[in-house]
Scaffold this motif. Structure first.
Motif, PDB file in Angstrom:
ATOM      1  N   ARG A   1       0.836  -1.202   0.000  1.00 49.13           N
ATOM      2  CA  ARG A   1       0.000   0.000   0.000  1.00 49.13           C
ATOM      3  C   ARG A   1       0.872   1.254   0.000  1.00 49.13           C
ATOM      4  NH1 ARG A   1      -4.348   1.123   4.676  1.00 49.13           N
ATOM      5  NH2 ARG A   1      -2.433   1.247   5.903  1.00 49.13           N
TER       6      ARG A   1
ATOM      7  N   GLU B   1     -16.136   6.404   5.740  1.00 46.92           N
ATOM      8  CA  GLU B   1     -15.275   5.744   6.727  1.00 46.92           C
ATOM      9  C   GLU B   1     -15.323   6.592   7.991  1.00 46.92           C
ATOM     10  OE1 GLU B   1     -11.157   5.772   5.409  1.00 46.92           O
ATOM     11  OE2 GLU B   1     -11.405   7.733   4.467  1.00 46.92           O
TER      12      GLU B   1
ATOM     13  N   ALA C   1      -5.409  -0.353  12.214  1.00 37.23           N
ATOM     14  CA  ALA C   1      -4.208  -1.048  12.672  1.00 37.23           C
ATOM     15  C   ALA C   1      -4.184  -1.151  14.198  1.00 37.23           C
ATOM     16  CB  ALA C   1      -2.966  -0.320  12.165  1.00 37.23           C
TER      17      ALA C   1
ATOM     18  N   GLY D   1      -8.244   0.317   3.848  1.00 39.71           N
ATOM     19  CA  GLY D   1      -7.547  -0.162   5.039  1.00 39.71           C
ATOM     20  C   GLY D   1      -7.017  -1.567   4.803  1.00 39.71           C
ATOM     21  N   ILE D   2      -5.916  -1.872   5.453  1.00 37.54           N
ATOM     22  CA  ILE D   2      -5.352  -3.217   5.342  1.00 37.54           C
ATOM     23  C   ILE D   2      -6.343  -4.238   5.913  1.00 37.54           C
ATOM     24  CG2 ILE D   2      -3.449  -4.695   6.142  1.00 37.54           C
ATOM     25  CD1 ILE D   2      -2.789  -2.598   3.869  1.00 37.54           C
ATOM     26  N   ARG D   3      -7.191  -3.781   6.857  1.00 39.88           N
ATOM     27  CA  ARG D   3      -8.153  -4.686   7.449  1.00 39.88           C
ATOM     28  C   ARG D   3      -9.373  -4.941   6.556  1.00 39.88           C
ATOM     29  NH1 ARG D   3      -4.354  -4.318  10.649  1.00 39.88           N
ATOM     30  NH2 ARG D   3      -3.908  -2.518   9.364  1.00 39.88           N
TER      31      ARG D   3
ATOM     32  N   SER E   1     -10.331   5.258  10.747  1.00 39.40           N
ATOM     33  CA  SER E   1     -10.748   3.850  10.797  1.00 39.40           C
ATOM     34  C   SER E   1     -11.676   3.570   9.613  1.00 39.40           C
ATOM     35  CB  SER E   1     -11.572   3.525  12.046  1.00 39.40           C
ATOM     36  OG  SER E   1     -11.201   4.277  13.154  1.00 39.40           O
TER      37      SER E   1
HETATM   38  C1  LIG Z   1      -8.928   7.494   7.244  1.00 42.22           C
HETATM   39  C2  LIG Z   1      -8.606   6.077   7.581  1.00 42.22           C
HETATM   40  N1  LIG Z   1      -9.413   5.093   7.152  1.00 42.22           N
HETATM   41  C3  LIG Z   1      -9.175   3.801   7.445  1.00 42.22           C
HETATM   42  C4  LIG Z   1      -8.082   3.422   8.211  1.00 42.22           C
HETATM   43  C5  LIG Z   1      -7.848   1.973   8.525  1.00 42.22           C
HETATM   44  O1  LIG Z   1      -6.757   1.468   7.779  1.00 42.22           O
HETATM   45  P1  LIG Z   1      -5.834   0.281   8.326  1.00 42.22           P
HETATM   46  O2  LIG Z   1      -6.728  -0.916   8.481  1.00 42.22           O
HETATM   47  O3  LIG Z   1      -4.837   0.080   7.246  1.00 42.22           O
HETATM   48  O4  LIG Z   1      -5.243   0.745   9.609  1.00 42.22           O
HETATM   49  C6  LIG Z   1      -7.202   4.405   8.660  1.00 42.22           C
HETATM   50  C7  LIG Z   1      -6.025   4.011   9.461  1.00 42.22           C
HETATM   51  O5  LIG Z   1      -5.384   4.777  10.125  1.00 42.22           O
HETATM   52  C8  LIG Z   1      -7.456   5.765   8.341  1.00 42.22           C
HETATM   53  O6  LIG Z   1      -6.634   6.749   8.764  1.00 42.22           O
END
Ligand SMILES: Cc1ncc(COP(=O)(O)O)c(C=O)c1O
Length: 296
Positions: A57, A188, A252, A214-216, A192
């Protein structure tokens, strides 16, 4: 008394130091324009969780804004592991968060991209601060707001003023997150991804330029498959958010976290109203199992 700054290891352009001692030029485009990309990699038991997904990413986002990726994978891995070992030696922390930031570098101030700037690479590591036992047990409160950010929320940019303003709306109410709606549809939250549970299925908004991938997002797809929960990405109107059986956040550091109040109203129905639900519980368990399997 001002909050003391953390005394944790960092690495600036290949040099390791304490974060409170590292310095960058005021002409760095990260400082002047927020012209940079960042990444946050969780660490469990001193091992990097889904490292290759985070690194891919980072590379995709750098390409989107035309900043060259400064390191090959092995170099990134080496630098991240060195930071993890240093923090573990200093504090004993087994679970940590590695922060990576790449800016376009130092150049005379001009909006146009300088042709010859060398990217600034800043990395630091902090002990992980996971949700508290109280938050796990009871879920968290959120507020909602119009998504007033720019239309390239897919870019993991260090220009986070929109997210900062959004987050403060919930902080002002003692709530954990601000859930954002654009043109009547869920995007979102300020830092998160947001999930709706409807009739036992986990629903998230489709991938687009309006939200971060998001990676999740992919991890939860895999976990849903593992434990037999239906998973679907589709546009989610505001009414579906407000009438959800369960609401979840993922990131994360939050991993998956139940939202049990939205704008002061209890989330969910019947006996589970205002309580973390069964889909949350199953995904949380599956997530804990994935940690050791997916860390390097
Ligand atoms: C705006 C936003 N959306 C979604 C996410 C979730 O992404 P990830 O699952 O990669 O942490 C984040 C993570 O900090 C974020 O800043």
């Amino acid at each position: 008394m001002p909050t003391p700054l953390p005394d944790v290891p960092c690495c600036l352009n290949g040099e390791f130091s304490r974060v409170c001692d590292a310095k960058v030029s005021v002409l760095d485009r990260g400082f002047l324009f927020g012209d940079g990309i960042y990444e946050v990699v969780p660490v469990y038991g001193r091992r990097l969780f889904r490292f290759d997904e985070h690194l891919a990413r980072l590379a995709r986002n750098l390409a989107k804004v035309r900043i060259p990726d400064p390191h090959p994978r092995e170099q990134w891995l080496r630098l991240c592991r060195e930071l993890v070992q240093r923090l573990a030696a200093q504090t004993g922390a087994e679970d940590q968060v590695v922060y990576i930031q790449v800016t376009r570098g130092v150049a005379p101030r001009d909006h146009a991209m300088p042709p010859d700037a060398v990217p600034t690479v800043f990395m630091m590591v902090n002990p992980m601060r996971p949700p508290t036992a109280e938050q796990r047990h009871h879920g968290v409160a959120c507020v909602s707001a119009r998504d007033f950010r720019w239309e390239r929320a897919d870019i993991k940019s260090t220009s986070l003023l929109g997210n900062v303003l959004a987050r403060q709306l919930s902080a002002d109410h003692g709530a954990a997150e601000t859930i954002l709606l654009r043109d009547g549809f869920l995007t979102e939250a300020s830092s998160s991804n947001v999930w709706v549970v409807h009739e036992g299925a986990l629903l998230g908004p489709p991938k687009s330029e309006r939200l971060l991938e998001g990676i999740r997002v992919e991890l939860l797809r895999e976990l849903c498959e593992e434990v037999g929960i239906a998973y679907n990405l589709r546009p989610i109107p505001e009414a579906d958010v407000r009438s959800a059986d369960e609401l979840l956040l993922s990131s994360a550091t939050k991993e998956v976290l139940a939202v049990t109040r939205l704008d002061g109203e209890a989330v969910g129905h019947g006996a589970l109203r205002g309580k973390p639900g069964p889909v949350y519980a199953r995904l949380y368990e599956a997530y804990q199992r994935a940690k050791s399997r997916q860390s390097i």
